[in-house]
Design an enzyme around this catalytic site. Structure first.
Site, PDB file in Angstrom:
ATOM      1  N   THR A 170       0.813  -1.216   0.000  1.00 48.19           N
ATOM      2  CA  THR A 170       0.000   0.000   0.000  1.00 48.19           C
ATOM      3  C   THR A 170       0.851   1.273   0.000  1.00 48.19           C
ATOM      4  O   THR A 170       2.056   1.212   0.179  1.00 48.19           O
ATOM      5  CB  THR A 170      -0.931   0.008   1.225  1.00 48.19           C
ATOM      6  OG1 THR A 170      -0.166  -0.331   2.376  1.00 48.19           O
ATOM      7  CG2 THR A 170      -2.053  -0.981   1.072  1.00 48.19           C
ATOM      8  N   ASP A 171       0.185   2.408  -0.164  1.00 48.42           N
ATOM      9  CA  ASP A 171       0.895   3.693  -0.215  1.00 48.42           C
ATOM     10  C   ASP A 171       0.891   4.376   1.136  1.00 48.42           C
ATOM     11  O   ASP A 171       0.981   5.602   1.214  1.00 48.42           O
ATOM     12  CB  ASP A 171       0.231   4.625  -1.227  1.00 48.42           C
ATOM     13  CG  ASP A 171       0.020   3.958  -2.562  1.00 48.42           C
ATOM     14  OD1 ASP A 171       1.000   3.474  -3.126  1.00 48.42           O
ATOM     15  OD2 ASP A 171      -1.136   3.894  -3.020  1.00 48.42           O
ATOM     16  N   SER A 182       1.266   8.615   4.924  1.00 52.98           N
ATOM     17  CA  SER A 182       0.612   8.568   3.637  1.00 52.98           C
ATOM     18  C   SER A 182       1.656   8.987   2.627  1.00 52.98           C
ATOM     19  O   SER A 182       2.158  10.101   2.681  1.00 52.98           O
ATOM     20  CB  SER A 182      -0.575   9.523   3.622  1.00 52.98           C
ATOM     21  OG  SER A 182      -1.053   9.637   2.311  1.00 52.98           O
ATOM     22  N   ARG A 183       2.025   8.058   1.732  1.00 53.74           N
ATOM     23  CA  ARG A 183       3.181   8.349   0.882  1.00 53.74           C
ATOM     24  C   ARG A 183       2.866   9.213  -0.323  1.00 53.74           C
ATOM     25  O   ARG A 183       3.758   9.796  -0.907  1.00 53.74           O
ATOM     26  CB  ARG A 183       3.831   7.042   0.429  1.00 53.74           C
ATOM     27  CG  ARG A 183       4.427   6.317   1.601  1.00 53.74           C
ATOM     28  CD  ARG A 183       5.295   5.135   1.241  1.00 53.74           C
ATOM     29  NE  ARG A 183       5.503   4.362   2.445  1.00 53.74           N
ATOM     30  CZ  ARG A 183       4.822   3.267   2.759  1.00 53.74           C
ATOM     31  NH1 ARG A 183       3.925   2.794   1.931  1.00 53.74           N
ATOM     32  NH2 ARG A 183       5.048   2.641   3.891  1.00 53.74           N
ATOM     33  N   VAL A 184       1.617   9.284  -0.735  1.00 55.35           N
ATOM     34  CA  VAL A 184       1.342  10.095  -1.921  1.00 55.35           C
ATOM     35  C   VAL A 184       0.295  11.170  -1.670  1.00 55.35           C
ATOM     36  O   VAL A 184       0.133  12.088  -2.468  1.00 55.35           O
ATOM     37  CB  VAL A 184       0.870   9.229  -3.119  1.00 55.35           C
ATOM     38  CG1 VAL A 184       1.990   8.363  -3.617  1.00 55.35           C
ATOM     39  CG2 VAL A 184      -0.333   8.399  -2.753  1.00 55.35           C
TER      40      VAL A 184
END
Ligand code: ATP
Ligand code: MG
Length: 498
Positions: free
Chosen positions: A337-338, A363-365
């Site tokens: 997951t991101d 939350s990477r994006v």
């Protein structure tokens, strides 16, 4: 004599030209039936995921292809299939009805209604399994999927097309977050799909009642395979949900899918694999458990404008045991997951709800997709909270605290109160902007921490009643400028000096 020779020659040629595989060769026999898993002998030419017909509306899905036998999971008629039954290959893969007609419905993983309503009028069918969009079919995640949950939208923002894991022990509010995110999509043109895997029937019933009570079923589909269903049906449920959601994405719309939860999905798959006699590995899961979830979650995407620009956002849920996020399935899903939203029992019982552990959640994006206003106003929150937690440790020793430390503690306490949020009360973007501005600028220093939520409530009511133009402007511009700051500062002062 010569004529006979010619005729037999011609017959031989004609016979040779006939296709070698007649339909008769494509039947086999059921060897064993075990908890929804069948082993079939003598069935050649079957492909992975193909439907196998067992007579009278009974179907199985091929999952194991071996030289002498085919392993398949029963989709229907579990108690009606017996050893010795004849099995036929169908050359079809499993599919479900898709389209607008499924909205508002509760269905099983095969697309049959569970809500007592009429059959789904399918606009079309989509295969349960489908390849994920390729690199070139995608574009970057650039618009926010507003959950209306303050702690999420400000600290771990989610973008349309992102995959954000919700992870935590049992009873930490995982499902509640997902339900609130669905409720907040009202009027936002986002289709929601909730997939219930291996849950209690009563829990799913309660969830449907909640969604109905908040007028959210109109744009939502519930795909349900409860704990009472067989492992094969639980295994299929997320793929069914994804096929339904994907149909909207490929038609240029935005969809949100919730898998509640993938831990139970992994267990269902493990059961099937053991019955299929596949070799097992770590924690008795089969070797392809990673692929099980990666091929599912890779189907979420933000499609390129050329493909209509639709999106599928996924919120998979994973249940941990005693907070162990390093177990096999959790680490797998974390890596696919991101980002993850980590919920903690300790926080939950201390009354911090949603019980999000800010330090472990990322939350990477999503930040690229935040609205200008929220992005700017929430920049400092994570740092402030980290600082607060650090100082809390000191304070526990009872040490004499200097003014600076006291200020950090006071600020952290108020921020924590402000981020608490009851269920079913998603906050609009403009309300969130006002609250974040007030909190990050420490305007409520003089308000006791416990009274922060009620003060903010009062402030927002006041803003909507007397400063409606400002509120509408924030919503429209998705921004919060100097002018808005002045208006909010004045409102706070007014209420403080009341
Ligand atoms: P399970 O592991 O059983 O699936 P869960 O992690 O999904 O549990 P929920 O069912 O969402 O947890 O919530 C557990 C309980 O906590 C419910 O009674 C729910 O109403 C309550 N709860 C969840 N979030 C909040 C909140 N923000 N404020 C108050 N109560 C909450
Ligand atoms: Mg739950």
């Amino acid at each position: 004599m010569a004529d006979f020779h010619l005729i037999s020659q011609q017959l031989k040629e004609q016979l040779a030209a006939l296709p070698k595989t007649g339909s008769i060769q494509k039947a086999g026999r059921v060897k064993t039936v075990n908890d929804g898993v069948v082993l079939i002998e003598g069935l050649a030419d079957v492909v992975m995921g193909e439907l196998i017909y067992l007579g009278k509306d009974k179907y199985a899905l091929a999952l194991n292809l071996e030289e002498k036998q085919v392993g398949a999971i029963l989709l229907s008629g579990e108690n009606e299939v017996a050893a010795g039954d004849i099995a036929y290959a169908t050359h079809r893969v499993a599919s479900v009805p898709v389209g607008e007609d499924v909205l508002g419905r509760v269905i099983d993983p095969l697309g049959n209604p569970l809500d007592g309503g009429r059959n789904i009028r399918a606009k079309g069918y989509r295969n349960l399994e489908a390849p994920a969009p390729t690199i070139w079919q995608r574009t970057k995640v650039d618009s926010p999927l507003e959950t209306g949950i303050k702690a999420i939208d400000s600290i771990v923002p989610i973008g349309k097309g992102q995959r954000e894991l919700i992870i935590g022990d049992r009873q930490t509010g995982k499902t509640a977050l997902a339900v609130d995110a669905i409720i907040n999509q009202k009027g936002k043109n986002v289709v929601c799909v909730y997939v219930a895997i291996g849950q209690k029937i009563s829990t799913v019933r309660k969830l449907i009642d909640d969604l109905t009570a908040h007028d959210a079923m109109r744009y939502t589909v519930v795909v349900s395979a409860t704990a009472a269903e067989s492992a094969p049906l639980q295994y299929l449920a997320p793929y069914t949900g994804t096929a339904i959601a994907e149909d909207f994405m490929y038609r240029g719309k935005d969809a949100l899918i919730i898998y509640d939860d993938l831990s139970k999905h992994a267990v269902a798959y493990r059961t099937i694999s053991l019955l299929l006699r596949r070799p097992s590995g770590r924690e008795a899961y089969p070797g392809d458990i990673f692929y099980l979830h990666s091929r599912l979650l890779e189907r979420s995407a933000h499609l390129s404008p050329a493909l209509g620009g639709g999106s599928l956002t996924a919120l998979p849920i994973i249940e941990t045991l005693s907070g162990d996020i390093a177990a096999y399935v959790p680490t797998n899903v974390i890596s696919i997951t991101d980002g993850q939203i980590y919920l903690e029992s300790e926080l939950f019982h201390a009354g911090v709800r949603p019980a999000i552990n800010v330090g472990l959640s990322v939350s990477r994006v999503g930040s690229a997709a935040q609205t200008k206003a929220i992005k700017r106003l929430s920049g400092k929150i994570r740092l402030d909270l980290a600082h607060y937690r650090e100082m809390q440790l000191f304070a526990r020793f009872g040490a004499d605290l200097d003014a600076g430390t006291k200020a950090v503690l006071a600020r952290g306490e108020r921020l924590t109160e402000s981020l608490k949020q009851p269920r079913y009360q998603p906050v609009s973007m403009e309300d969130m902007a006002v609250e974040l501005f007030v909190m990050t600028n420490d305007l409520l220093r003089s308000v006791p921490a416990k009274e922060v939520p009620s003060f903010v409530g009062e402030l927002l009511t006041y803003m909507h009643q007397t400063q409606d133009a400002t509120m509408r402007k924030i919503r429209k511009a998705q921004d919060f400028d100097q002018e808005d700051e002045t208006v909010v500062r004045q409102a706070v002062e007014r209420l403080l000096n009341k």
